[in-house]
Scaffold this motif. Structure first.
Motif, short mmCIF file in Angstrom:
data_model
loop_
_atom_site.label_atom_id
_atom_site.label_comp_id
_atom_site.label_asym_id
_atom_site.label_seq_id
_atom_site.Cartn_x
_atom_site.Cartn_y
_atom_site.Cartn_z
N LYS A 1 -4.62 2.04 1.25
CA LYS A 1 -4.63 0.96 0.27
C LYS A 1 -4.33 1.46 -1.13
CE LYS A 1 -7.68 -2.10 2.78
NZ LYS A 1 -8.96 -2.80 2.82
N THR A 2 -4.72 2.71 -1.42
CA THR A 2 -4.50 3.25 -2.76
C THR A 2 -3.74 4.58 -2.67
OG1 THR A 2 -6.55 4.54 -2.80
CG2 THR A 2 -6.68 2.25 -3.57
N ARG A 3 -3.09 4.91 -3.76
CA ARG A 3 -2.38 6.19 -3.83
C ARG A 3 -3.37 7.35 -3.73
NH1 ARG A 3 2.63 7.96 -5.23
NH2 ARG A 3 3.34 5.90 -5.84
N GLU B 1 -6.14 7.51 -1.92
CA GLU B 1 -6.44 7.75 -0.51
C GLU B 1 -5.31 8.53 0.15
OE1 GLU B 1 -7.00 4.00 1.41
OE2 GLU B 1 -8.80 3.51 0.27
N GLY C 1 0.83 -1.20 0.00
CA GLY C 1 0.00 0.00 0.00
C GLY C 1 0.86 1.24 0.00
#
Length: 114
Positions: free
Chosen positions: A85-87, A89, A38
């Protein structure tokens, strides 16, 4: 070689390796894994441990909603925050964090999921 298959037909695989056992082992491993790939926001990197821990206290008082981590990768201590979890976010949090800590940026890291 490839065989064409119709939708709705069953596919059978014959193999020397017991695939069902391998899949079960993979599922078991994923159930106990506490980290996944992540992103985090890196606040600072420094080879002075006391400076990083002083900055960590400042970050903890200003950014209470995100966990913070100190990681040692010789010869540097890195202060990072968040488990994204994601870029995307991480990017939305970075916009707020960068006001307080202008040198902050997003890094790939293994994040805690439990």
């Amino acid at each position: 070689a490839q065989n064409s298959t119709k939708i709705g037909t069953k596919v059978s695989i014959s193999s020397d390796v017991d695939l069902e056992n391998l899949i079960d082992l993979h599922i078991q491993k994923n159930e106990v894994t506490e980290e996944i790939p992540g992103f985090r926001i890196q606040i600072s990197s420094n080879n002075d441990r006391s400076e990083i821990y002083a900055l960590r206290a400042e970050v903890a008082s200003k950014v209470t909603e995100l966990p913070n981590y100190v990681q040692y990768d010789q010869p540097y201590y890195r202060l990072k925050i968040g488990d994204f979890k994601t870029r995307l976010e991480a990017r939305s949090s970075l916009e707020e964090i960068i006001i307080l800590f202008p040198s902050a940026f997003i890094v790939s890291d293994d994040i805690k999921i439990k």
